[in-house]
Motif scaffolding. Structure first.
Motif, short mmCIF file in Angstrom:
data_model
loop_
_atom_site.label_atom_id
_atom_site.label_comp_id
_atom_site.label_asym_id
_atom_site.label_seq_id
_atom_site.Cartn_x
_atom_site.Cartn_y
_atom_site.Cartn_z
N GLN A 295 29.16 -2.62 -6.57
CA GLN A 295 30.56 -2.92 -6.32
C GLN A 295 30.80 -4.41 -6.19
O GLN A 295 31.74 -4.96 -6.77
CB GLN A 295 31.05 -2.19 -5.07
N ARG A 296 29.95 -5.09 -5.44
CA ARG A 296 30.10 -6.53 -5.20
C ARG A 296 29.99 -7.32 -6.51
O ARG A 296 30.70 -8.28 -6.73
CB ARG A 296 29.03 -6.98 -4.20
N GLU A 297 29.07 -6.91 -7.38
CA GLU A 297 28.84 -7.61 -8.64
C GLU A 297 29.74 -7.11 -9.78
O GLU A 297 29.71 -7.67 -10.87
CB GLU A 297 27.37 -7.50 -9.06
N GLY A 298 30.50 -6.05 -9.54
CA GLY A 298 31.41 -5.51 -10.55
C GLY A 298 30.69 -4.95 -11.76
O GLY A 298 31.15 -5.09 -12.89
N MET A 299 29.56 -4.30 -11.53
CA MET A 299 28.78 -3.76 -12.65
C MET A 299 29.35 -2.44 -13.11
O MET A 299 29.82 -1.64 -12.31
CB MET A 299 27.33 -3.57 -12.22
N GLY A 300 29.24 -2.21 -14.39
CA GLY A 300 29.74 -0.97 -14.97
C GLY A 300 28.60 -0.03 -15.32
O GLY A 300 27.44 -0.30 -15.05
N ALA A 301 28.96 1.07 -15.96
CA ALA A 301 28.01 2.13 -16.29
C ALA A 301 27.00 1.70 -17.35
O ALA A 301 26.00 2.37 -17.55
CB ALA A 301 28.77 3.37 -16.76
N GLU A 302 27.26 0.59 -18.04
CA GLU A 302 26.33 0.15 -19.09
C GLU A 302 25.05 -0.47 -18.53
O GLU A 302 24.09 -0.67 -19.24
CB GLU A 302 27.01 -0.84 -20.04
N PHE B 165 18.94 -5.66 -12.60
CA PHE B 165 19.96 -4.85 -13.26
C PHE B 165 19.93 -5.18 -14.73
O PHE B 165 19.94 -6.36 -15.10
CB PHE B 165 21.35 -5.12 -12.67
N SER B 166 19.84 -4.16 -15.56
CA SER B 166 19.78 -4.39 -17.00
C SER B 166 20.42 -3.24 -17.75
O SER B 166 20.71 -2.18 -17.18
CB SER B 166 18.33 -4.60 -17.44
N GLU B 167 20.59 -3.46 -19.04
CA GLU B 167 21.14 -2.43 -19.89
C GLU B 167 20.08 -1.37 -20.19
O GLU B 167 18.88 -1.64 -20.13
CB GLU B 167 21.66 -3.06 -21.18
N ARG C 228 17.64 0.87 -22.21
CA ARG C 228 16.85 0.72 -23.43
C ARG C 228 16.51 2.10 -23.97
O ARG C 228 16.47 3.08 -23.22
CB ARG C 228 15.58 -0.07 -23.13
N PRO C 229 16.24 2.20 -25.28
CA PRO C 229 16.04 3.52 -25.90
C PRO C 229 14.98 4.41 -25.25
O PRO C 229 15.15 5.61 -25.17
CB PRO C 229 15.65 3.19 -27.34
N ASN C 230 13.86 3.87 -24.78
CA ASN C 230 12.78 4.69 -24.23
C ASN C 230 12.81 4.81 -22.72
O ASN C 230 11.86 5.32 -22.12
CB ASN C 230 11.42 4.13 -24.66
N ASP C 231 13.87 4.35 -22.08
CA ASP C 231 13.97 4.41 -20.63
C ASP C 231 14.07 5.83 -20.11
O ASP C 231 14.69 6.69 -20.73
CB ASP C 231 15.22 3.67 -20.13
N THR C 232 13.46 6.05 -18.95
CA THR C 232 13.74 7.25 -18.16
C THR C 232 14.94 6.91 -17.30
O THR C 232 14.94 5.87 -16.64
CB THR C 232 12.53 7.61 -17.27
N ARG C 233 15.96 7.75 -17.33
CA ARG C 233 17.18 7.54 -16.55
C ARG C 233 17.24 8.54 -15.41
O ARG C 233 17.03 9.72 -15.62
CB ARG C 233 18.42 7.74 -17.42
N ILE C 234 17.53 8.04 -14.23
CA ILE C 234 17.77 8.90 -13.08
C ILE C 234 19.18 8.59 -12.61
O ILE C 234 19.45 7.51 -12.10
CB ILE C 234 16.74 8.64 -11.97
N ASP C 235 20.08 9.53 -12.86
CA ASP C 235 21.50 9.32 -12.59
C ASP C 235 21.87 9.77 -11.18
O ASP C 235 21.58 10.90 -10.79
CB ASP C 235 22.36 10.06 -13.62
N TYR C 236 22.50 8.88 -10.46
CA TYR C 236 23.09 9.18 -9.16
C TYR C 236 24.60 9.23 -9.36
O TYR C 236 25.08 9.03 -10.49
CB TYR C 236 22.69 8.12 -8.13
N THR D 40 22.77 4.29 -11.94
CA THR D 40 21.62 4.85 -12.64
C THR D 40 20.39 4.01 -12.36
O THR D 40 20.47 2.78 -12.33
CB THR D 40 21.89 4.87 -14.17
N VAL D 41 19.26 4.65 -12.15
CA VAL D 41 17.98 3.97 -12.02
C VAL D 41 17.27 4.09 -13.37
O VAL D 41 17.25 5.17 -13.97
CB VAL D 41 17.12 4.57 -10.90
N LEU D 42 16.71 2.99 -13.84
CA LEU D 42 16.03 2.94 -15.13
C LEU D 42 14.55 2.64 -14.92
O LEU D 42 14.19 1.75 -14.14
CB LEU D 42 16.65 1.86 -16.01
N LEU D 43 13.69 3.33 -15.66
CA LEU D 43 12.25 3.10 -15.63
C LEU D 43 11.75 3.02 -17.07
O LEU D 43 12.02 3.91 -17.87
CB LEU D 43 11.52 4.24 -14.93
N ASP D 44 11.00 1.96 -17.40
CA ASP D 44 10.40 1.90 -18.72
C ASP D 44 9.15 2.79 -18.73
O ASP D 44 8.61 3.12 -17.66
CB ASP D 44 10.07 0.45 -19.11
#
Length: 117
Positions: free
Chosen positions: A27-34, A55-57, A59-67, A71-75
């Protein structure tokens, strides 16, 4: 789909305090879903491997854990080392910050920022 804080069999677990802090930063950084919170492991540190967070965009092979609202991303490489960890956020007299609890670590340094398996 929302991931609960103590989901059994989950790749990682975020404590409620960690989730609150991540939401606050979003919220503080105004980050979006991307963008997502990327947890990673890189070579280095006293014990051989170090934790990384940024915080990053997605990537195609990322594991996504959606809250609910982030979203939490893991390579793929980091997922091997992070499977089963708990990420907490501590705010007290001894300091403030995110803390990794890794059941796979056989050795950790005194600061808790690096480990070996």
């Amino acid at each position: 789909m929302s991931a609960p804080a103590t989901e059994t069999g989950s790749i990682i677990t975020l404590s409620e305090r960690a989730r609150r802090e991540v939401r606050s930063i979003y919220q503080r950084e105004g980050m979006g879903a991307e963008k997502g919170l990327r947890l990673s492991v890189v070579g280095g540190g006293c014990s051989g491997l170090s934790y990384g967070m940024d915080f990053s965009e997605v990537r195609p092979n990322d594991t996504r854990i959606d809250y609910d609202d982030f979203t939490v991303l893991l390579d793929p490489k980091s997922t091997i080392y992070l499977k089963g960890i708990t990420l907490d956020f501590q705010d007290g007299l001894q300091g403030k910050g995110f803390v990794f609890s890794n059941p796979n670590a056989t050795n950790t340094c005194g600061c808790g920022e690096s480990f070996s398996v």
